[in-house]
Design a protein around this motif. Structure first.
Motif, PDB file in Angstrom:
ATOM      1  N   ARG A 244     -20.598 -27.626 -15.992  1.00 29.75           N
ATOM      2  CA  ARG A 244     -19.643 -27.367 -14.904  1.00 29.75           C
ATOM      3  C   ARG A 244     -19.661 -28.549 -13.944  1.00 29.75           C
ATOM      4  NH1 ARG A 244     -19.968 -24.151  -9.783  1.00 29.75           N
ATOM      5  NH2 ARG A 244     -17.839 -23.476  -9.267  1.00 29.75           N
ATOM      6  N   LEU A 245     -18.471 -28.934 -13.492  1.00 25.58           N
ATOM      7  CA  LEU A 245     -18.309 -30.037 -12.545  1.00 25.58           C
ATOM      8  C   LEU A 245     -17.418 -29.564 -11.411  1.00 25.58           C
ATOM      9  CD1 LEU A 245     -18.750 -33.095 -11.913  1.00 25.58           C
ATOM     10  CD2 LEU A 245     -16.592 -33.520 -13.144  1.00 25.58           C
ATOM     11  N   THR A 246     -17.853 -29.780 -10.156  1.00 27.06           N
ATOM     12  CA  THR A 246     -17.042 -29.390  -9.010  1.00 27.06           C
ATOM     13  C   THR A 246     -16.922 -30.552  -8.034  1.00 27.06           C
ATOM     14  OG1 THR A 246     -18.833 -28.571  -7.559  1.00 27.06           O
ATOM     15  CG2 THR A 246     -17.970 -27.052  -9.227  1.00 27.06           C
ATOM     16  N   TRP A 247     -15.810 -30.536  -7.282  1.00 26.53           N
ATOM     17  CA  TRP A 247     -15.567 -31.568  -6.276  1.00 26.53           C
ATOM     18  C   TRP A 247     -14.859 -30.927  -5.106  1.00 26.53           C
ATOM     19  CZ3 TRP A 247     -10.772 -34.984  -5.924  1.00 26.53           C
ATOM     20  CH2 TRP A 247     -10.921 -35.937  -4.891  1.00 26.53           C
ATOM     21  N   ALA A 248     -15.325 -31.215  -3.913  1.00 27.80           N
ATOM     22  CA  ALA A 248     -14.705 -30.700  -2.691  1.00 27.80           C
ATOM     23  C   ALA A 248     -14.220 -31.881  -1.858  1.00 27.80           C
ATOM     24  CB  ALA A 248     -15.689 -29.848  -1.902  1.00 27.80           C
ATOM     25  N   PRO A 249     -12.978 -32.357  -2.071  1.00 35.03           N
ATOM     26  CA  PRO A 249     -12.473 -33.491  -1.290  1.00 35.03           C
ATOM     27  C   PRO A 249     -12.373 -33.179   0.200  1.00 35.03           C
ATOM     28  CG  PRO A 249     -10.715 -32.489  -2.581  1.00 35.03           C
ATOM     29  CD  PRO A 249     -11.987 -31.874  -3.044  1.00 35.03           C
ATOM     30  N   VAL A 250     -12.238 -31.888   0.527  1.00 38.66           N
ATOM     31  CA  VAL A 250     -12.285 -31.444   1.917  1.00 38.66           C
ATOM     32  C   VAL A 250     -13.444 -30.459   2.024  1.00 38.66           C
ATOM     33  CG1 VAL A 250     -11.076 -30.283   3.796  1.00 38.66           C
ATOM     34  CG2 VAL A 250      -9.794 -31.716   2.182  1.00 38.66           C
ATOM     35  N   ASN A 251     -14.395 -30.746   2.900  1.00 32.92           N
ATOM     36  CA  ASN A 251     -15.567 -29.875   3.006  1.00 32.92           C
ATOM     37  C   ASN A 251     -16.039 -29.838   4.457  1.00 32.92           C
ATOM     38  OD1 ASN A 251     -17.778 -28.283   2.531  1.00 32.92           O
ATOM     39  ND2 ASN A 251     -18.909 -29.797   1.334  1.00 32.92           N
ATOM     40  N   GLY A 252     -15.275 -29.133   5.272  1.00 37.64           N
ATOM     41  CA  GLY A 252     -15.639 -28.961   6.658  1.00 37.64           C
ATOM     42  C   GLY A 252     -16.250 -27.595   6.890  1.00 37.64           C
ATOM     43  N   VAL A 253     -16.555 -27.300   8.146  1.00 35.44           N
ATOM     44  CA  VAL A 253     -17.162 -26.022   8.479  1.00 35.44           C
ATOM     45  C   VAL A 253     -16.189 -24.877   8.224  1.00 35.44           C
ATOM     46  CG1 VAL A 253     -18.154 -24.643  10.340  1.00 35.44           C
ATOM     47  CG2 VAL A 253     -18.680 -27.091  10.174  1.00 35.44           C
ATOM     48  N   LYS A 254     -14.901 -25.081   8.555  1.00 30.99           N
ATOM     49  CA  LYS A 254     -13.904 -24.024   8.404  1.00 30.99           C
ATOM     50  C   LYS A 254     -12.774 -24.378   7.454  1.00 30.99           C
ATOM     51  CE  LYS A 254     -14.668 -21.875  12.918  1.00 30.99           C
ATOM     52  NZ  LYS A 254     -14.029 -21.366  14.160  1.00 30.99           N
ATOM     53  N   HIS A 258     -11.685 -26.823  -2.921  1.00 29.44           N
ATOM     54  CA  HIS A 258     -12.606 -26.871  -4.062  1.00 29.44           C
ATOM     55  C   HIS A 258     -11.824 -27.053  -5.353  1.00 29.44           C
ATOM     56  CE1 HIS A 258     -15.727 -25.391  -6.928  1.00 29.44           C
ATOM     57  NE2 HIS A 258     -14.687 -24.800  -7.494  1.00 29.44           N
ATOM     58  N   LEU A 259     -12.255 -28.007  -6.174  1.00 29.33           N
ATOM     59  CA  LEU A 259     -11.723 -28.222  -7.523  1.00 29.33           C
ATOM     60  C   LEU A 259     -12.893 -28.161  -8.497  1.00 29.33           C
ATOM     61  CD1 LEU A 259      -9.428 -31.279  -6.723  1.00 29.33           C
ATOM     62  CD2 LEU A 259      -8.704 -28.903  -6.959  1.00 29.33           C
ATOM     63  N   GLY A 260     -12.673 -27.542  -9.648  1.00 23.36           N
ATOM     64  CA  GLY A 260     -13.769 -27.433 -10.594  1.00 23.36           C
ATOM     65  C   GLY A 260     -13.296 -27.265 -12.020  1.00 23.36           C
ATOM     66  N   ALA A 261     -14.193 -27.545 -12.948  1.00 24.41           N
ATOM     67  CA  ALA A 261     -13.928 -27.347 -14.372  1.00 24.41           C
ATOM     68  C   ALA A 261     -15.247 -26.999 -15.048  1.00 24.41           C
ATOM     69  CB  ALA A 261     -13.333 -28.596 -15.009  1.00 24.41           C
ATOM     70  N   SER A 262     -15.185 -26.140 -16.041  1.00 24.85           N
ATOM     71  CA  SER A 262     -16.392 -25.778 -16.789  1.00 24.85           C
ATOM     72  C   SER A 262     -16.044 -25.573 -18.249  1.00 24.85           C
ATOM     73  CB  SER A 262     -17.032 -24.509 -16.213  1.00 24.85           C
ATOM     74  OG  SER A 262     -16.203 -23.378 -16.418  1.00 24.85           O
ATOM     75  N   ASP A 301     -18.271 -20.964 -34.963  1.00 24.52           N
ATOM     76  CA  ASP A 301     -18.520 -21.374 -33.588  1.00 24.52           C
ATOM     77  C   ASP A 301     -17.288 -21.073 -32.752  1.00 24.52           C
ATOM     78  OD1 ASP A 301     -16.733 -23.895 -33.496  1.00 24.52           O
ATOM     79  OD2 ASP A 301     -18.043 -24.313 -35.205  1.00 24.52           O
ATOM     80  N   TYR A 302     -17.454 -21.175 -31.431  1.00 21.89           N
ATOM     81  CA  TYR A 302     -16.330 -20.961 -30.531  1.00 21.89           C
ATOM     82  C   TYR A 302     -16.589 -21.724 -29.244  1.00 21.89           C
ATOM     83  CZ  TYR A 302     -19.427 -17.406 -28.456  1.00 21.89           C
ATOM     84  OH  TYR A 302     -20.484 -16.750 -27.881  1.00 21.89           O
ATOM     85  N   SER A 303     -15.539 -21.904 -28.445  1.00 22.35           N
ATOM     86  CA  SER A 303     -15.667 -22.716 -27.240  1.00 22.35           C
ATOM     87  C   SER A 303     -14.823 -22.138 -26.113  1.00 22.35           C
ATOM     88  CB  SER A 303     -15.241 -24.159 -27.518  1.00 22.35           C
ATOM     89  OG  SER A 303     -13.879 -24.204 -27.922  1.00 22.35           O
ATOM     90  N   PHE A 304     -15.145 -22.573 -24.914  1.00 22.01           N
ATOM     91  CA  PHE A 304     -14.409 -22.147 -23.719  1.00 22.01           C
ATOM     92  C   PHE A 304     -14.184 -23.345 -22.815  1.00 22.01           C
ATOM     93  CE2 PHE A 304     -14.836 -21.265 -19.176  1.00 22.01           C
ATOM     94  CZ  PHE A 304     -13.804 -20.372 -18.958  1.00 22.01           C
ATOM     95  N   VAL A 305     -13.043 -23.383 -22.144  1.00 22.44           N
ATOM     96  CA  VAL A 305     -12.781 -24.381 -21.123  1.00 22.44           C
ATOM     97  C   VAL A 305     -12.000 -23.700 -20.004  1.00 22.44           C
ATOM     98  CG1 VAL A 305     -10.642 -25.186 -22.235  1.00 22.44           C
ATOM     99  CG2 VAL A 305     -11.882 -26.691 -20.646  1.00 22.44           C
ATOM    100  N   GLY A 306     -12.340 -24.034 -18.772  1.00 21.03           N
ATOM    101  CA  GLY A 306     -11.682 -23.401 -17.642  1.00 21.03           C
ATOM    102  C   GLY A 306     -11.518 -24.343 -16.469  1.00 21.03           C
ATOM    103  N   GLY A 307     -10.497 -24.069 -15.656  1.00 24.24           N
ATOM    104  CA  GLY A 307     -10.234 -24.850 -14.453  1.00 24.24           C
ATOM    105  C   GLY A 307     -10.295 -23.969 -13.214  1.00 24.24           C
ATOM    106  N   GLU A 308     -10.669 -24.557 -12.063  1.00 22.61           N
ATOM    107  CA  GLU A 308     -10.862 -23.809 -10.820  1.00 22.61           C
ATOM    108  C   GLU A 308     -10.132 -24.494  -9.667  1.00 22.61           C
ATOM    109  OE1 GLU A 308     -15.058 -23.922 -10.126  1.00 22.61           O
ATOM    110  OE2 GLU A 308     -15.572 -23.465 -12.216  1.00 22.61           O
ATOM    111  N   GLU A 321      -8.296 -19.292 -11.049  1.00 17.03           N
ATOM    112  CA  GLU A 321      -8.899 -19.906 -12.230  1.00 17.03           C
ATOM    113  C   GLU A 321      -8.040 -19.635 -13.456  1.00 17.03           C
ATOM    114  OE1 GLU A 321     -13.336 -19.984 -12.709  1.00 17.03           O
ATOM    115  OE2 GLU A 321     -13.215 -18.236 -11.386  1.00 17.03           O
ATOM    116  N   TYR A 322      -8.180 -20.516 -14.431  1.00 20.13           N
ATOM    117  CA  TYR A 322      -7.571 -20.322 -15.753  1.00 20.13           C
ATOM    118  C   TYR A 322      -8.633 -20.643 -16.785  1.00 20.13           C
ATOM    119  CZ  TYR A 322      -4.933 -21.278 -20.003  1.00 20.13           C
ATOM    120  OH  TYR A 322      -4.484 -21.279 -21.310  1.00 20.13           O
TER     121      TYR A 322
END
Length: 446
Positions: A244-254, A258-262, A301-308, A321-322
Motif C-alpha cells: 500500500r502506498l499513500t500520499w497526502a499533498p495537503v496535510n494540515g490540522v483541519k 489523501h491519495l492511496g493505492a494498494s 492464483d488471484y490478485s487485487f488492486v484498489g485506489g483511494e 475507493e474502487y
C-alpha cells in the motif's frame, strides 16, 4: 565498654576512614563527588519507578520513568441490534442482536525499539466462519522500530490493503465495511485482513509505503491454514505479497487530502480446487445471509488492486475507493470482479478527524457528554453509496447496490453510538432481493 571507650573507638574509626579522603588530590575528590552524585541520581530514579503509579486512560498504562518499557491493556466491545424490512424477495432476515466484537489484548514496548501486541476476539460473530467454539486471534506480532520512520512487523497483523482496512474497527464511519472491501479482503475466503506474515512500513508526515509477504491466519483452535478447522483439508498455505502506498499533498490540522493505492497477489497453495470465494451481505452482520456470492472458484492464483481518495475540510469529510480482483482459474477463462463506494460526513459539533500514517481516526469530542457540566459530546451525520459486481463469464455471483444514512454520537473518547439506515438492492441469477435495515451499535474502546 564505657562511654569514653566507645567515643575513642568511634573517633579512631572516623579518622581512619577520613584519612584517604584528606590525602586525596583535588581531581580524586572531584571524581568521588561525581560518583556519589551519580549513585544518588540512580537511587532517585529507582525510587521514582517504585513510586510511579499507572496512568489510567481509561485502563492501567504502565510506563517506566525513562520510557524504555511500557505495558497496557486494550480491547473493545461492539454490540449490535438490527431490524429488516424485505420489500422484494424470499429471504427472511433475522431481526435481533449480536455481539459483533469482544476483544481483549495487551501491548507494550521493550527498550523503546521493540513493541508487541496480542489481541483475541471472543465475540461470537467475529469468529472464523468455518470454525466452532473458537477464540479468534487478531493481532499477534512483534515490531522493531529502531530505524527512523520505519516499522518492521513480524507475526499476524493486517495486510496493507484499502483505506477501510487501514482503519481500526473502532474508527469506521458506518457499522460495517463497504461491499467490495468485505468481499475482496475477507480473511477466511480472500486475501486480506489479519494474516501471518512480515511487513515493513515507512511513514513520513505526508506519505507512507508498506510492503509485506503474508501466509494465512492463525487460529487457537488449530489448523490455522484451514480457516480454523480442527483438521486441515490441505497442507500448503496460500501466500503472497501485499503493498500500500499513500500520499497526502495537503496535510494540515483541519484540511487533508489523501491519495492511496494498494494491491495484493496470492498463490492459492494447497486449496486450489476450492481456492477462493467472494461474497457479502447487506452491510449488516446481525444476519449472516449473503446476497451476492460467487461460490468456490478453483484457481491457481488471484490478485487485487484498489485506489483511494479521501479528504476533510474542517467538519466535512469525504472518502471513496474502487477495487478490482482478477482470478486465474484452473479451468475456463479468467474472471474479474469489481466494486467501490463513496461516503461523506459532517460533524455537527465542528470536530474533525486526525490524520496519521495514511488513515483517519474517529472523532474525538471537544467536550465530553456531561449533564452536570453541560457537554454534549460530538455528533455526526453520514451517507454512503456502495456497489459490487460479482458477475463475469460463467460466474453469476450477482450485483448489489446499497445506500446508507448514519447518525453517530461520540459521548467521549472511549464510547460511540451508531445508528445506520441501509437500503439494499441485490440481484443474483435473476432473483432480486430488496429491502431496508436499521442497525445500531454500542461501541466501547479502551
Amino acid at each position: 565498654m564505657n562511654k569514653l571507650s566507645l567515643y575513642l573507638a568511634a573517633s579512631i574509626l572516623a579518622l581512619t576512614t577520613a584519612a584517604p579522603v584528606l590525602a586525596a588530590t583535588p581531581d580524586e575528590l572531584q571524581r568521588r563527588v561525581d560518583d556519589l552524585e551519580a549513585t544518588v541520581d540512580a537511587l532517585r530514579s529507582e525510587i521514582a519507578d517504585i513510586r510511579k503509579t499507572p496512568e489510567f486512560k481509561p485502563v492501567p498504562n504502565f510506563t517506566s520513568s525513562k520510557g524504555d518499557y511500557s505495558f497496557k491493556f486494550r480491547g473493545q466491545i461492539a454490540a449490535d441490534a438490527a431490524v429488516f424490512d424485505v420489500k422484494q424477495g424470499a429471504t427472511d432476515f433475522n431481526d435481533g442482536t449480536q455481539l459483533r466484537r469482544a476483544r481483549l489484548g495487551v501491548d507494550g514496548t521493550i527498550e523503546k525499539d521493540w513493541a508487541y501486541r496480542l489481541e483475541v476476539d471472543v465475540g461470537n460473530a467475529s469468529r472464523d466462519d468455518s470454525a466452532t467454539g473458537e477464540i479468534d486471534v487478531k493481532d499477534a506480532y512483534v515490531q522493531y522500530k529502531g530505524i527512523e520512520n520505519t516499522t518492521i512487523t513480524l507475526g499476524q497483523h493486517k495486510t496493507p490493503n484499502t483505506l477501510q482496512q487501514a482503519y481500526s474497527s473502532t474508527d469506521t464511519l458506518f457499522v460495517e465495511s463497504p461491499l467490495f472491501v468485505e468481499a475482496f479482503t475477507n480473511r477466511t475466503t480472500a486475501g486480506g485482513d489479519y494474516k501471518a506474515g512480515v511487513s515493513a512500513k515507512y511513514s513520513d508526515i505526508n506519505w507512507t509505503a508498506t510492503l509485506g509477504v503474508f501466509g494465512e491466519n492463525y487460529s487457537i483452535n488449530g489448523g490455522g491454514n484451514s480457516g480454523g478447522t480442527a483438521t486441515p483439508t490441505y497442507k500448503d498455505e496460500g501466500w503472497g505479497p501485499a503493498a500500500r502506498l499513500t500520499w497526502a499533498p495537503v496535510n494540515g490540522v483541519k484540511e487533508t487530502l489523501h491519495l492511496g493505492a494498494s494491491a495484493y497477489w496470492r498463490d492459492t497453495g494447497g486449496r486450489s480446487s476450492s481456492a477462493i470465494r467472494f461474497r457479502t451481505g447487506p452491510e449488516v452482520s446481525v444476519d449472516s445471509t449473503r446476497l451476492v456470492d460467487t461460490g468456490n472458484i478453483a484457481a491457481n492464483d488471484y490478485s487485487f488492486v484498489g485506489g483511494e481518495l479521501a479528504g476533510q475540510y474542517g467538519p466535512l469529510y469525504l472518502e471513496s475507493e474502487y477495487g478490482r480482483t482478477d482470478v486465474d482459474r484452473i479451468t475456463g477463462s479468467n474472471v474479474s470482479f469489481d466494486g467501490g463506494y463513496v461516503g461523506a460526513s459532517w460533524v455537527i459539533t465542528g470536530e474533525n478527524r486526525e490524520y496519521k500514517d495514511g488513515a483517519f481516526s474517529r472523532i474525538k469530542p471537544k467536550e465530553s457528554f456531561s449533564l452536570s457540566k453541560g457537554g454534549w459530546g460530538a455528533w455526526e451525520i453520514a451517507t454512503r453509496y456502495s456497489t459490487l459486481d460479482l458477475n463475469d463469464a460463467n460466474i453469476y455471483g450477482g450485483k448489489e447496490d446499497n445506500y446508507s444514512l448514519g447518525l453517530n454520537w461520540y459521548p467521549n473518547n472511549y464510547l460511540r453510538f451508531l445508528v445506520d439506515y441501509v437500503h439494499f438492492d441485490a440481484k443474483k441469477s435473476g432473483v432480486k432481493t430488496e429491502g431496508d435495515a436499521i442497525v445500531t451499535r454500542l461501541g466501547v474502546i479502551w
